[in-house]
Design an enzyme around this catalytic site. Structure first.
Site, PDB file in Angstrom:
ATOM      1  N   ASP A  14     -19.928  54.978  15.359  1.00  9.84           N
ATOM      2  CA  ASP A  14     -21.534  55.491  14.451  1.00  9.84           C
ATOM      3  C   ASP A  14     -20.669  56.014  13.771  1.00  9.84           C
ATOM      4  OD1 ASP A  14     -22.783  55.142  17.085  1.00  9.84           O
ATOM      5  OD2 ASP A  14     -21.765  56.206  17.723  1.00  9.84           O
ATOM      6  N   GLU A  15     -20.018  55.265  12.241  1.00 10.22           N
ATOM      7  CA  GLU A  15     -19.453  56.328  11.522  1.00 10.22           C
ATOM      8  C   GLU A  15     -19.779  55.964  10.590  1.00 10.22           C
ATOM      9  OE1 GLU A  15     -17.201  53.425  13.247  1.00 10.22           O
ATOM     10  OE2 GLU A  15     -15.333  55.073  13.999  1.00 10.22           O
ATOM     11  N   LYS A  17     -20.806  52.190  10.030  1.00 10.99           N
ATOM     12  CA  LYS A  17     -20.583  51.063   9.310  1.00 10.99           C
ATOM     13  C   LYS A  17     -21.835  49.761   8.978  1.00 10.99           C
ATOM     14  CE  LYS A  17     -18.947  50.543  13.841  1.00 10.99           C
ATOM     15  NZ  LYS A  17     -19.261  51.990  13.945  1.00 10.99           N
ATOM     16  N   GLY A  18     -23.141  50.053   9.883  1.00  8.55           N
ATOM     17  CA  GLY A  18     -24.501  49.207   9.369  1.00  8.55           C
ATOM     18  C   GLY A  18     -24.342  49.630   7.939  1.00  8.55           C
ATOM     19  N   GLY A  41     -24.916  50.360  17.490  1.00 10.86           N
ATOM     20  CA  GLY A  41     -26.109  50.543  17.468  1.00 10.86           C
ATOM     21  C   GLY A  41     -25.683  50.722  15.543  1.00 10.86           C
ATOM     22  N   HIS A  42     -26.216  50.165  14.621  1.00 12.17           N
ATOM     23  CA  HIS A  42     -25.652  49.904  13.716  1.00 12.17           C
ATOM     24  C   HIS A  42     -27.370  50.144  12.669  1.00 12.17           C
ATOM     25  CE1 HIS A  42     -21.785  47.529  14.112  1.00 12.17           C
ATOM     26  NE2 HIS A  42     -21.592  48.379  14.556  1.00 12.17           N
ATOM     27  N   ARG A 144     -12.126  34.592  33.587  1.00 15.24           N
ATOM     28  CA  ARG A 144     -12.425  32.914  33.345  1.00 15.24           C
ATOM     29  C   ARG A 144     -13.224  32.999  34.283  1.00 15.24           C
ATOM     30  NH1 ARG A 144      -5.823  32.292  34.464  1.00 15.24           N
ATOM     31  NH2 ARG A 144      -6.968  33.488  36.095  1.00 15.24           N
ATOM     32  N   GLN A 223     -17.767  49.738  16.665  1.00 13.43           N
ATOM     33  CA  GLN A 223     -17.113  50.882  17.858  1.00 13.43           C
ATOM     34  C   GLN A 223     -16.123  51.305  16.773  1.00 13.43           C
ATOM     35  OE1 GLN A 223     -17.509  47.176  20.029  1.00 13.43           O
ATOM     36  NE2 GLN A 223     -19.597  48.677  20.280  1.00 13.43           N
ATOM     37  N   THR A 238     -13.840  50.866  25.170  1.00 11.87           N
ATOM     38  CA  THR A 238     -15.330  49.870  25.400  1.00 11.87           C
ATOM     39  C   THR A 238     -13.972  48.468  25.519  1.00 11.87           C
ATOM     40  OG1 THR A 238     -16.463  48.816  24.618  1.00 11.87           O
ATOM     41  CG2 THR A 238     -14.534  48.837  22.888  1.00 11.87           C
ATOM     42  N   SER A 298     -27.288  55.930  17.988  1.00 10.57           N
ATOM     43  CA  SER A 298     -28.577  54.334  17.793  1.00 10.57           C
ATOM     44  C   SER A 298     -28.722  53.975  19.285  1.00 10.57           C
ATOM     45  CB  SER A 298     -27.561  54.116  17.134  1.00 10.57           C
ATOM     46  OG  SER A 298     -27.516  54.617  15.655  1.00 10.57           O
TER      47      SER A 298
HETATM   48  P1  GDP Z   1     -22.592  52.639  13.154  1.00 14.47           P
HETATM   49  O1  GDP Z   1     -22.857  52.276  14.150  1.00 14.47           O
HETATM   50  O2  GDP Z   1     -20.803  52.897  12.084  1.00 14.47           O
HETATM   51  O3  GDP Z   1     -22.986  51.678  12.471  1.00 14.47           O
HETATM   52  O4  GDP Z   1     -23.141  54.362  13.002  1.00 14.47           O
HETATM   53  P2  GDP Z   1     -24.214  54.467  13.405  1.00 14.47           P
HETATM   54  O5  GDP Z   1     -25.792  53.794  12.258  1.00 14.47           O
HETATM   55  O6  GDP Z   1     -24.576  54.389  14.411  1.00 14.47           O
HETATM   56  O7  GDP Z   1     -24.623  55.980  12.710  1.00 14.47           O
HETATM   57  C1  GDP Z   1     -24.518  56.434  11.773  1.00 14.47           C
HETATM   58  C2  GDP Z   1     -25.779  57.523  11.504  1.00 14.47           C
HETATM   59  O8  GDP Z   1     -25.776  58.068  10.333  1.00 14.47           O
HETATM   60  C3  GDP Z   1     -26.898  56.379  11.316  1.00 14.47           C
HETATM   61  O9  GDP Z   1     -28.035  57.340  11.481  1.00 14.47           O
HETATM   62  C4  GDP Z   1     -26.772  56.625   9.733  1.00 14.47           C
HETATM   63  O10 GDP Z   1     -28.396  56.152   9.856  1.00 14.47           O
HETATM   64  C5  GDP Z   1     -26.243  57.915   9.486  1.00 14.47           C
HETATM   65  N1  GDP Z   1     -25.484  57.489   8.165  1.00 14.47           N
HETATM   66  C6  GDP Z   1     -24.892  56.586   7.572  1.00 14.47           C
HETATM   67  N2  GDP Z   1     -24.426  57.669   6.791  1.00 14.47           N
HETATM   68  C7  GDP Z   1     -24.324  58.593   6.234  1.00 14.47           C
HETATM   69  C8  GDP Z   1     -24.170  59.435   4.957  1.00 14.47           C
HETATM   70  O11 GDP Z   1     -23.541  59.277   3.754  1.00 14.47           O
HETATM   71  N3  GDP Z   1     -25.018  60.598   4.892  1.00 14.47           N
HETATM   72  C9  GDP Z   1     -25.860  60.646   6.348  1.00 14.47           C
HETATM   73  N4  GDP Z   1     -26.593  62.159   6.380  1.00 14.47           N
HETATM   74  N5  GDP Z   1     -26.357  59.689   7.128  1.00 14.47           N
HETATM   75  C10 GDP Z   1     -25.873  58.416   7.147  1.00 14.47           C
HETATM   76  P1  IMO Z   2     -20.653  51.253  17.500  1.00 13.06           P
HETATM   77  O1  IMO Z   2     -20.839  49.780  16.757  1.00 13.06           O
HETATM   78  C1  IMO Z   2     -20.009  55.008  19.456  1.00 13.06           C
HETATM   79  C2  IMO Z   2     -18.451  54.363  23.178  1.00 13.06           C
HETATM   80  C3  IMO Z   2     -19.447  54.833  24.912  1.00 13.06           C
HETATM   81  C4  IMO Z   2     -18.397  54.820  26.058  1.00 13.06           C
HETATM   82  C5  IMO Z   2     -17.391  53.713  25.986  1.00 13.06           C
HETATM   83  C6  IMO Z   2     -17.290  52.441  26.528  1.00 13.06           C
HETATM   84  O2  IMO Z   2     -22.777  52.012  16.930  1.00 13.06           O
HETATM   85  O3  IMO Z   2     -20.381  52.304  16.491  1.00 13.06           O
HETATM   86  P2  IMO Z   2     -18.763  50.939  25.968  1.00 13.06           P
HETATM   87  O4  IMO Z   2     -20.496  50.347  26.759  1.00 13.06           O
HETATM   88  O5  IMO Z   2     -18.764  49.859  25.605  1.00 13.06           O
HETATM   89  O6  IMO Z   2     -18.478  50.266  27.833  1.00 13.06           O
HETATM   90  O7  IMO Z   2     -18.860  52.030  26.614  1.00 13.06           O
HETATM   91  O8  IMO Z   2     -17.510  53.854  24.562  1.00 13.06           O
HETATM   92  N1  IMO Z   2     -19.007  53.308  22.873  1.00 13.06           N
HETATM   93  C7  IMO Z   2     -19.418  54.027  21.361  1.00 13.06           C
HETATM   94  N2  IMO Z   2     -19.539  54.868  20.603  1.00 13.06           N
HETATM   95  N3  IMO Z   2     -20.523  54.020  19.031  1.00 13.06           N
HETATM   96  C8  IMO Z   2     -20.196  52.017  19.453  1.00 13.06           C
HETATM   97  O9  IMO Z   2     -20.579  51.564  18.821  1.00 13.06           O
HETATM   98  C9  IMO Z   2     -19.781  52.516  20.945  1.00 13.06           C
HETATM   99  N4  IMO Z   2     -19.657  51.356  21.502  1.00 13.06           N
HETATM  100  C10 IMO Z   2     -19.260  52.180  23.146  1.00 13.06           C
HETATM  101  O10 IMO Z   2     -20.149  55.647  24.334  1.00 13.06           O
HETATM  102  O11 IMO Z   2     -17.676  55.913  25.744  1.00 13.06           O
HETATM  103 MG    MG Z   3     -23.378  53.146  15.915  1.00 11.09          MG
END
Ligand code: GDP
Ligand code: IMO
Ligand code: MG
Length: 423
Positions: A14-15, A17-18, A41-42, A144, A223, A238, A298
């Site tokens: 959730d950094e 990336k999307g 969830g991107h 497998r 992730q 994961t 997300s």
């Molecule tokens: P991902 O899994 O790495 O793609 O990240 P997620 O989409 O799960 O979570 C990132 C959240 O932060 C989303 O709700 C984005 O819309 C939001 N987001 C991304 N970049 C920024 C930013 O620079 N500032 C703020 N406030 N929100 C951001």
């Molecule tokens: P994105 O791509 C944040 C976490 C879960 C749990 C652990 C294992 O959006 O950054 P799993 O369902 O993979 O067996 O869960 O990993 N987890 C994530 N946390 N962002 C994700 O993906 C994640 N995908 C899995 O919360 O702790």
């Molecule tokens: Mg995410």
């Protein structure tokens, strides 16, 4: 030699990336996912609308791009169909651009049920899985037993499906877990039909041809490094290789083909699910980060655990991935904090260390450097020169400590909220 770039999460997912992939897509011809599945969830945001992608690469909203789902990805046909239909309702036609590897594995309804059953018996020690069936599907891959995309067009697919489902039913009886995969089968097979409308390819050949044709390719990680099966905080991880090396095995490209490694990290830290998180804040500062950052999952909607930036972990992720460029997101969320803290080391009962130890059950106190915050709203800034000095000191400090340049600064969820520091 023509190379491909890889974008990786450096924390616990959730950094952002999307969003970054969406911003970068105009510079590429191909966006390729190489691991994970619907646990991801991107989020992408443009024209005031937020889109969340789980299996489909984040290049999908740009025309004339190839979106590839590589062999390292696990696909739930039900989730795929829902995602594809949501895109179609917006006029984006996935069948035009999505290519899926014949070697990608399928998540069966019984994998999802196994995931839930396995978590239920763990009680307090549960991983906090997204319950999308990820672990059991990768277990069947390495065991497998798995079913792959290429199987869906071969004779005997239904028999193979039934055989694997029955195997899962036997295991579920031991768990004494009551949910019936048959309830979900009709929808699952409809999802399979949807997948058949996309281009099913031998993706290792496909991508290497694209490389030879000098196409610009970005591999999109899901992730984050600290959730990696080998290098994450095991067992709270994961089940896939979330690191740069995962792009090689998850797409079929040679290590020598890796070019830039783009590491995405938040200006602070979050984590969903269980596992160690040394800088986690259980106080009002943590609540404030969650509220200002809208830190709710997300994929699952769960509140994310929040804390200050953890430099030892960031350096570790940079080392594991060979990061060449840093991209910082959610910097805007730190606006208004008088003081911003950065963890520089951890104190164990007998020493100070600058890496996360194997045994994370021992008390681990983060040691912090305190920096001055800023109050100016930075979310609409379009030029780095307008960023407050205190903010730039934060960026410069991270660059000095890691030795890697910050090349993009994200200041909001929207596609437009991005600045590029002048070097
Ligand atoms: P991902 O899994 O790495 O793609 O990240 P997620 O989409 O799960 O979570 C990132 C959240 O932060 C989303 O709700 C984005 O819309 C939001 N987001 C991304 N970049 C920024 C930013 O620079 N500032 C703020 N406030 N929100 C951001
Ligand atoms: P994105 O791509 C944040 C976490 C879960 C749990 C652990 C294992 O959006 O950054 P799993 O369902 O993979 O067996 O869960 O990993 N987890 C994530 N946390 N962002 C994700 O993906 C994640 N995908 C899995 O919360 O702790
Ligand atoms: Mg995410």
């Amino acid at each position: 030699m023509h190379k491909i770039d890889v974008l990786i999460g450096l924390q616990w997912g959730d950094e952002g990336k999307g969003k970054i992939v969406d911003v970068l897509t105009p510079d590429y011809d191909v966006i390729a996912r190489f691991q994970g599945g619907p646990n991801a969830g991107h989020s992408l945001e443009f024209n005031e609308i937020k889109h969340v992608l789980h299996t489909i690469p984040s290049g999908i909203f740009h025309k004339q791009k190839i979106n590839l789902i590589g062999n390292g990805v696990v696909i739930d046909p039900v989730v795929f169909k829902q995602e594809a239909q949501a895109l179609e309702s917006l006029g984006v036609l996935p069948a035009d651009s999505i290519h899926i590897s014949n070697k990608a594995h399928l998540i069966l309804p019984s994998h999802r049920i196994l995931d839930a059953a396995s978590e239920a018996v763990k009680g307090e020690t549960r991983i906090g899985s997204t319950l999308k069936g990820i672990g059991p599907t990768y277990m069947d891959k390495t065991g497998r037993n798995g079913l792959r995309i290429g199987d869906i067009i071969l004779p005997g697919f239904y028999d193979k499906y039934r055989y694997l489902k029955n195997k899962h039913m036997d295991i579920l009886r031991q768990y004494d877990y009551k949910d019936d995969p048959e309830k979900y089968e009709e929808e699952w097979f409809q999802g399979i039909e949807k997948i058949k409308t996309c281009k099913l390819v031998d993706s290792e050949h496909f991508i290497n041809h694209l490389i030879n044709d000098k196409k610009r390719i970005l591999a999109e990680g899901a992730q984050g490094t600290l959730l990696d099966i080998d290098f994450g905080s095991y067992p709270y991880v994961t089940s896939s290789s979330t690191i740069c090396a995962g792009a090689c095995t998850g797409l079929g490209i040679a290590p020598s083909r890796i070019g830039e490694v783009l590491g995405v990290f938040k200006a602070y830290c979050t984590r969903v699910g269980g596992g160690p998180f040394p800088t986690e804040l259980h106080d009002e500062t943590g609540t404030r980060l969650r509220e200002q950052g809208m830190e709710f999952g997300s994929t699952t909607g769960r509140p994310r655990r929040c804390g200050w930036l953890d430099l030892p972990s960031l350096k570790y992720s940079i080392m594991i991935n060979g990061v060449t460029q840093l991209i910082i997101t959610k910097s805007d969320v730190l606006t208004g904090f008088d003081k911003i803290k950065v963890c520089t080391a951890y104190k164990t009962p007998d020493k100070v260390i600058d890496y996360l130890p194997f045994d994370t059950s021992q008390p681990l106190e983060p040691l912090y450097k305190e920096m001055k915050g800023w109050s100016k709203d930075i979310s609409a800034i379009e030029d780095c020169s307008q960023l407050p000095d205190e903010f730039m000191s934060y960026i410069n400090y991270i660059e000095e400590e890691t030795g890697v340049p910050v090349t993009m600064i994200s200041l909001g969820p929207s596609r437009k909220a991005i600045v590029y520091p002048q070097k």
